[in-house]
Design an enzyme around this catalytic site. Structure first.
Site, PDB file in Angstrom:
ATOM      1  N   ALA A 108       0.870  -1.178   0.000  1.00  0.00           N
ATOM      2  CA  ALA A 108       0.000   0.000   0.000  1.00  0.00           C
ATOM      3  C   ALA A 108       0.908   1.229   0.000  1.00  0.00           C
ATOM      4  CB  ALA A 108      -0.883  -0.010   1.239  1.00  0.00           C
ATOM      5  N   GLY A 135       0.538  -4.956   0.817  1.00  0.00           N
ATOM      6  CA  GLY A 135      -0.623  -5.047  -0.078  1.00  0.00           C
ATOM      7  C   GLY A 135      -0.332  -5.814  -1.355  1.00  0.00           C
ATOM      8  N   GLU A 138      -0.776  -9.349  -0.417  1.00  0.00           N
ATOM      9  CA  GLU A 138      -2.225  -9.552  -0.235  1.00  0.00           C
ATOM     10  C   GLU A 138      -2.954  -9.617  -1.577  1.00  0.00           C
ATOM     11  OE1 GLU A 138      -2.221  -6.151   2.504  1.00  0.00           O
ATOM     12  OE2 GLU A 138      -3.377  -7.385   3.900  1.00  0.00           O
ATOM     13  N   GLU A 184       4.224  -5.006   7.489  1.00  0.00           N
ATOM     14  CA  GLU A 184       3.467  -3.913   8.121  1.00  0.00           C
ATOM     15  C   GLU A 184       3.881  -3.644   9.559  1.00  0.00           C
ATOM     16  OE1 GLU A 184       2.169  -6.209   6.145  1.00  0.00           O
ATOM     17  OE2 GLU A 184       0.725  -5.288   4.784  1.00  0.00           O
TER      18      GLU A 184
HETATM   19  N1  COA Z   1       4.603   3.116  -0.724  1.00  0.00           N
HETATM   20  C1  COA Z   1       5.017   4.279  -1.274  1.00  0.00           C
HETATM   21  N2  COA Z   1       6.147   4.412  -1.954  1.00  0.00           N
HETATM   22  C2  COA Z   1       6.914   3.321  -2.089  1.00  0.00           C
HETATM   23  C3  COA Z   1       6.573   2.086  -1.548  1.00  0.00           C
HETATM   24  C4  COA Z   1       5.345   1.998  -0.839  1.00  0.00           C
HETATM   25  N3  COA Z   1       4.902   0.851  -0.311  1.00  0.00           N
HETATM   26  N4  COA Z   1       7.536   1.189  -1.827  1.00  0.00           N
HETATM   27  C5  COA Z   1       8.458   1.852  -2.544  1.00  0.00           C
HETATM   28  N5  COA Z   1       8.102   3.136  -2.706  1.00  0.00           N
HETATM   29  C6  COA Z   1       8.823   4.206  -3.408  1.00  0.00           C
HETATM   30  C7  COA Z   1      10.025   4.707  -2.620  1.00  0.00           C
HETATM   31  O1  COA Z   1       9.613   5.650  -1.646  1.00  0.00           O
HETATM   32  C8  COA Z   1      10.849   5.299  -3.730  1.00  0.00           C
HETATM   33  O2  COA Z   1      10.278   6.541  -4.082  1.00  0.00           O
HETATM   34  P1  COA Z   1      11.263   7.823  -4.322  1.00  0.00           P
HETATM   35  O3  COA Z   1      12.164   7.404  -5.461  1.00  0.00           O
HETATM   36  O4  COA Z   1      10.320   8.908  -4.690  1.00  0.00           O
HETATM   37  O5  COA Z   1      12.010   8.015  -3.030  1.00  0.00           O
HETATM   38  C9  COA Z   1      10.588   4.359  -4.902  1.00  0.00           C
HETATM   39  O6  COA Z   1       9.364   3.686  -4.601  1.00  0.00           O
HETATM   40  C10 COA Z   1      11.660   3.291  -5.061  1.00  0.00           C
HETATM   41  O7  COA Z   1      11.797   2.601  -3.836  1.00  0.00           O
HETATM   42  P2  COA Z   1      13.205   2.405  -3.077  1.00  0.00           P
HETATM   43  O8  COA Z   1      12.912   2.183  -1.633  1.00  0.00           O
HETATM   44  O9  COA Z   1      14.120   3.514  -3.425  1.00  0.00           O
HETATM   45  O10 COA Z   1      13.717   1.076  -3.774  1.00  0.00           O
HETATM   46  P3  COA Z   1      14.738   0.015  -3.147  1.00  0.00           P
HETATM   47  O11 COA Z   1      15.107  -0.891  -4.267  1.00  0.00           O
HETATM   48  O12 COA Z   1      15.831   0.680  -2.415  1.00  0.00           O
HETATM   49  O13 COA Z   1      13.876  -0.827  -2.071  1.00  0.00           O
HETATM   50  C11 COA Z   1      11.921  -1.995  -1.270  1.00  0.00           C
HETATM   51  C12 COA Z   1      12.802  -1.624  -2.507  1.00  0.00           C
HETATM   52  C13 COA Z   1      10.694  -2.723  -1.789  1.00  0.00           C
HETATM   53  C14 COA Z   1      12.722  -2.917  -0.346  1.00  0.00           C
HETATM   54  C15 COA Z   1      11.537  -0.704  -0.526  1.00  0.00           C
HETATM   55  O14 COA Z   1      10.997   0.221  -1.464  1.00  0.00           O
HETATM   56  C16 COA Z   1      10.496  -0.919   0.552  1.00  0.00           C
HETATM   57  O15 COA Z   1      10.826  -1.409   1.606  1.00  0.00           O
HETATM   58  N6  COA Z   1       9.227  -0.530   0.265  1.00  0.00           N
HETATM   59  C17 COA Z   1       8.184  -0.581   1.252  1.00  0.00           C
HETATM   60  C18 COA Z   1       7.710  -2.009   1.459  1.00  0.00           C
HETATM   61  C19 COA Z   1       6.618  -2.047   2.504  1.00  0.00           C
HETATM   62  O16 COA Z   1       6.844  -1.795   3.673  1.00  0.00           O
HETATM   63  N7  COA Z   1       5.397  -2.387   2.059  1.00  0.00           N
HETATM   64  C20 COA Z   1       4.266  -2.487   2.910  1.00  0.00           C
HETATM   65  C21 COA Z   1       3.502  -1.217   2.949  1.00  0.00           C
HETATM   66  S1  COA Z   1       2.108  -1.341   4.012  1.00  0.00           S
END
Ligand code: COA
Length: 259
Positions: A66, A111, A114, A134
Site C-alpha cells: 500500500a 498489499g 495480499e 506492516e
Molecule cells: N509506498 C510508497 N512508496 C513506495 C513504496 C510503498 N509501499 N515502496 C516503494 N516506494 C517508493 C520509494 O519511496 C521510492 O520513491 P522515491 O524514489 O520517490 O524516493 C521508490 O518507490 C523506489 O523505492 P526504493 O525504496 O528507493 O527502492 P529500493 O530498491 O531501495 O527498495 C523496497 C525496494 C521494496 C525494499 C523498498 O521500497 C520498501 O521497503 N518498500 C516498502 C515495502 C513495505 O513496507 N510495504 C508495505 C507497505 S504497508
C-alpha cells in the site's frame, strides 16, 4: 473509464492487468485501488474476458505494498475505511468465477502480497520477494493478509511471517505453498499463458463452479461446503456442457465446449 495507473491488454480472452506505477514500485494508492475495483467489475461481466492476470510494471516489483505516503496521513476512521474498501476490491478478485493468476515479477510486499494471495493462483519469478512487513511500520495488514496467509500456508508459518515482517524468497514461497510455481523472469508470460490456456480448454461453467465451490466452501463448515458442492454438481448436470463433456469421452473425441 480512463485508467491512469493500470495497463490493460486482452490477449485471446486473457485480460492482463498491469499495475503501472514503476517509479513507486507499483505501490497501491487510492487511484490504483479505485481503478482496479472498476476494471475487475467490468471484467467479471465481460464475455470477452475468460481469465485475468495481474502483474506489475517494470522488472523490479509486482507491488511493493500500500502507498506508505498515503497511510502516513490517515486517522482511525479513514484507516478503517481504507482497509474495508481494499478488502472489498480484493474479495471481488478472489470471488471471480473466471480463473485469476498473479504473475509475481519482483517485490510483493504488504498489499502486494495480499493482492497476489487474492488471486486464485500465483506464478513467481526467481527474483520475487514476498512478505507482510506492516509491523515494521507500526501497522498490521489491512487487505485481508491476516486471513488469507494462514489459509494458504498454515497458522504457524503465517504468524512467523506476519510477526517478524521478514522477507520470503520465491524458493521458500513455493516450498510453503504461497506460490504455485517459480520460473525464470523470461519464462513468466509463457508459464502464465500455458497454465491458463490449459484451464480454458475445460468446460467454462465447470471451471466457474469449481472456483465457487472452493472459494465459498473454504469459509463454511465441512458439511455446508459439501452441500454447496453437491448443489453445484447438480447444476452441472442441468448444463449442456456436461452432456458434451461426457459424450465426447464416450465417443472418443475431443469435447466442443461453448462459452
Ligand atoms: N509506498 C510508497 N512508496 C513506495 C513504496 C510503498 N509501499 N515502496 C516503494 N516506494 C517508493 C520509494 O519511496 C521510492 O520513491 P522515491 O524514489 O520517490 O524516493 C521508490 O518507490 C523506489 O523505492 P526504493 O525504496 O528507493 O527502492 P529500493 O530498491 O531501495 O527498495 C523496497 C525496494 C521494496 C525494499 C523498498 O521500497 C520498501 O521497503 N518498500 C516498502 C515495502 C513495505 O513496507 N510495504 C508495505 C507497505 S504497508
Amino acid at each position: 473509464m480512463q485508467h491512469t495507473m493500470l495497463k490493460l491488454a486482452n490477449r485471446d480472452g486473457i485480460l492482463w492487468i498491469t499495475i503501472d506505477r514503476p517509479d513507486k514500485l507499483n505501490a497501491l494508492n487510492a487511484t490504483v485501488m479505485s481503478e482496479l475495483g472498476s476494471v475487475l467489475a467490468e471484467a467479471a461481466g465481460d464475455d470477452e474476458v475468460h481469465a485475468v492476470v495481474i502483474t506489475g510494471s517494470g522488472d523490479k516489483a509486482f507491488v511493493a505494498g500500500a502507498d506508505i505516503a498515503e497511510l502516513n496521513t490517515l486517522g482511525p476512521d479513514a484507516a478503517k475505511e481504507l482497509s474495508l474498501r481494499g478488502q472489498s476490491v480484493f474479495n471481488r478478485l478472489e470471488r471471480m468465477d473466471k480463473p485469476t493468476v498473479a504473475a509475481v515479477n519482483g517485490f510483493a510486499l504488504g498489499g502486494g502480497c495480499e493482492l497476489a494471495m487474492s488471486c486464485h493462483m500465483r506464478i513467481a519469478t526467481t527474483n520475487a520477494v514476498f512478505g507482510q512487513p506492516e509491523v515494521k511500520l507500526g501497522l498490521i495488514p489491512g487487505y485481508a493478509g491476516t486471513q488469507r496467509l494462514p489459509r494458504l500456508v498454515g497458522k504457524g508459518r503465517a504468524l512467523e511471517i506476519l510477526l517478524s515482517g521478514r522477507n520470503v524468497t520465491a524458493e521458500e514461497a513455493e516450498r510453503i505453498g504461497l506460490v504455485n510455481r517459480v520460473v525464470e523472469p523470461v519464462e513468466l508470460t509463457q508459464a502464465v499463458n500455458g497454465l491458463l490456456t490449459g484451464i480454458l480448454r475445460n468446460g467454462p461453467h465447470a471451471v466457474g463452479r469449481c472456483l465457487e465451490a472452493v472459494t465459498y466452501g473454504l469459509d463454511m463448515s465441512f458439511d455446508d461446503g459439501c452441500l454447496l458442492e453437491a448443489t453445484l454438481f447438480g447444476l452441472c448436470a442441468a448444463d449442456p456442457e456436461m452432456r458434451e463433456g461426457t459424450s465426447a469421452f464416450l465417443e472418443k473425441r475431443k469435447p466442443n465446449f461453448r462459452r
